[in-house]
Design a protein around this motif. Sequence first.
Motif, PDB file in Angstrom:
ATOM      1  N   UNK A 170      -7.931  38.397  -4.413  1.00 20.47           N
ATOM      2  CA  UNK A 170      -7.135  38.457  -3.185  1.00 20.47           C
ATOM      3  C   UNK A 170      -6.688  37.065  -2.754  1.00 20.47           C
ATOM      4  N   UNK A 171      -7.575  36.090  -2.860  1.00 20.89           N
ATOM      5  CA  UNK A 171      -7.225  34.726  -2.468  1.00 20.89           C
ATOM      6  C   UNK A 171      -6.147  34.150  -3.376  1.00 20.89           C
ATOM      7  N   UNK A 172      -6.208  34.490  -4.649  1.00 22.52           N
ATOM      8  CA  UNK A 172      -5.171  34.019  -5.573  1.00 22.52           C
ATOM      9  C   UNK A 172      -3.827  34.661  -5.257  1.00 22.52           C
ATOM     10  N   UNK A 173      -3.839  35.956  -4.958  1.00 25.02           N
ATOM     11  CA  UNK A 173      -2.590  36.633  -4.601  1.00 25.02           C
ATOM     12  C   UNK A 173      -1.967  36.012  -3.354  1.00 25.02           C
ATOM     13  N   UNK A 174      -2.822  35.610  -2.425  1.00 27.91           N
ATOM     14  CA  UNK A 174      -2.332  35.073  -1.154  1.00 27.91           C
ATOM     15  C   UNK A 174      -2.056  33.572  -1.210  1.00 27.91           C
ATOM     16  N   UNK A 175      -2.405  32.928  -2.323  1.00 27.95           N
ATOM     17  CA  UNK A 175      -2.105  31.509  -2.484  1.00 27.95           C
ATOM     18  C   UNK A 175      -3.021  30.563  -1.738  1.00 27.95           C
ATOM     19  N   UNK A 176      -4.288  30.965  -1.508  1.00 30.78           N
ATOM     20  CA  UNK A 176      -5.209  30.087  -0.777  1.00 30.78           C
ATOM     21  C   UNK A 176      -6.432  29.698  -1.607  1.00 30.78           C
ATOM     22  N   UNK A 177      -6.506  30.140  -2.847  1.00 33.04           N
ATOM     23  CA  UNK A 177      -7.716  29.909  -3.648  1.00 33.04           C
ATOM     24  C   UNK A 177      -7.951  28.435  -3.955  1.00 33.04           C
ATOM     25  N   UNK A 178      -6.887  27.628  -3.975  1.00 30.86           N
ATOM     26  CA  UNK A 178      -7.033  26.209  -4.308  1.00 30.86           C
ATOM     27  C   UNK A 178      -7.105  25.316  -3.071  1.00 30.86           C
ATOM     28  N   UNK A 179      -7.217  25.914  -1.899  1.00 31.34           N
ATOM     29  CA  UNK A 179      -7.350  25.126  -0.675  1.00 31.34           C
ATOM     30  C   UNK A 179      -8.661  24.343  -0.705  1.00 31.34           C
ATOM     31  N   UNK A 180      -8.637  23.137  -0.145  1.00 34.95           N
ATOM     32  CA  UNK A 180      -9.807  22.261  -0.152  1.00 34.95           C
ATOM     33  C   UNK A 180     -10.400  22.144   1.250  1.00 34.95           C
ATOM     34  N   UNK A 181     -11.721  22.120   1.311  1.00 34.28           N
ATOM     35  CA  UNK A 181     -12.416  21.989   2.587  1.00 34.28           C
ATOM     36  C   UNK A 181     -13.602  21.046   2.396  1.00 34.28           C
ATOM     37  N   UNK A 182     -13.898  20.285   3.434  1.00 35.77           N
ATOM     38  CA  UNK A 182     -15.063  19.401   3.417  1.00 35.77           C
ATOM     39  C   UNK A 182     -16.250  20.124   4.048  1.00 35.77           C
ATOM     40  N   UNK A 183     -17.388  20.050   3.384  1.00 36.94           N
ATOM     41  CA  UNK A 183     -18.627  20.634   3.905  1.00 36.94           C
ATOM     42  C   UNK A 183     -19.674  19.527   3.977  1.00 36.94           C
ATOM     43  N   UNK A 184     -20.298  19.408   5.126  1.00 33.26           N
ATOM     44  CA  UNK A 184     -21.295  18.358   5.322  1.00 33.26           C
ATOM     45  C   UNK A 184     -22.535  18.959   5.970  1.00 33.26           C
ATOM     46  N   UNK A 185     -23.696  18.611   5.442  1.00 29.61           N
ATOM     47  CA  UNK A 185     -24.921  19.113   6.045  1.00 29.61           C
ATOM     48  C   UNK A 185     -26.019  18.056   6.004  1.00 29.61           C
ATOM     49  N   UNK A 186     -26.921  18.182   6.957  1.00 21.53           N
ATOM     50  CA  UNK A 186     -28.053  17.266   7.098  1.00 21.53           C
ATOM     51  C   UNK A 186     -29.327  18.015   6.743  1.00 21.53           C
ATOM     52  N   UNK A 187     -30.050  17.502   5.763  1.00 18.93           N
ATOM     53  CA  UNK A 187     -31.293  18.121   5.309  1.00 18.93           C
ATOM     54  C   UNK A 187     -32.481  17.307   5.789  1.00 18.93           C
ATOM     55  N   UNK A 188     -33.453  17.983   6.354  1.00 20.70           N
ATOM     56  CA  UNK A 188     -34.652  17.320   6.859  1.00 20.70           C
ATOM     57  C   UNK A 188     -35.439  16.700   5.712  1.00 20.70           C
ATOM     58  N   UNK A 189     -35.836  15.449   5.891  1.00 23.21           N
ATOM     59  CA  UNK A 189     -36.624  14.767   4.870  1.00 23.21           C
ATOM     60  C   UNK A 189     -37.963  15.448   4.624  1.00 23.21           C
ATOM     61  N   UNK A 190     -38.334  15.572   3.370  1.00 19.45           N
ATOM     62  CA  UNK A 190     -39.585  16.243   3.021  1.00 19.45           C
ATOM     63  C   UNK A 190     -40.768  15.279   3.114  1.00 19.45           C
TER      64      UNK A 190
END
Length: 254
Positions: A170-190
């Motif tokens: 569906x995303x390929x049909x709609x032309x959004x599959x190659x869209x880029x997004x930034x994801x950032x997360x903070x992981x608690x130190x073990x």
Amino acid sequence: MTCSIRFSCSALPHDIILKIGSYLQATDLCALSSCSRFWRDLCGSDILWEPLFKERWPLLSTFDGDNTLFPDAQTDDETSQKWRRVYVMQHMEMASRASEVIAFVTEWPAALSLEASEYLHAVETMSSMRLGFRDVELFLFKPNLSVLLNLVGLIYCIKHLKPREQVLDAMRRCGVSEQLVWVKWLTLGRWSRGRRMRDETVSRQVCLADVVTGKEETVLRVLQRGVVHEVLRVCVSTVDLVCTPCTSSTIRNY
């Protein structure tokens, strides 16, 4: 001597025409119905629109125990056009609901980024609205919308609706599959040998197709889970957040 033969589809038996029409989608039926009065009457038949409605919103009948939304039981009367009206009304209702989600995402003060609590709230709102898979295709998988809305639709589909392969198609049909997004997360130190290690910040630019296919499985798990256990903060953005500190002192109260 030449012989010309004129053929009109209207000369075909109606059951044959309806059988052919059953292979068309709603947009095709609407286009065909504009050709003439004959096609308008035939393309509005309940025989065509009831299956289209139930395919697009398969769960809605479960929530209509009083039969206030749907016409009477299935009919073979090709002149009845109740289901087309119901389909159009439901389409408009879903468009209105989707616009609420779009407004929720785009009207945040920091429109270029969303915290986990914000985009997960949008996902659960879509679930409570009972948006169907086709609704997400039509209203959220649009190249002219923010990639954050594309991402919200992606997470919703994987979590509540369709297998990943169908979401990717569906995303390929709609032309959004190659869209880029930034994801950032903070992981608690073990903790290691009685000492707590430093908190780790991860910032990664990913393609939506890679999130669906599993190439970015870690990112998908973080996005779906949000702020839980060792993950203290999750942000999604249209720009690189590497310049924005992501420490325990900047964490919001969730």
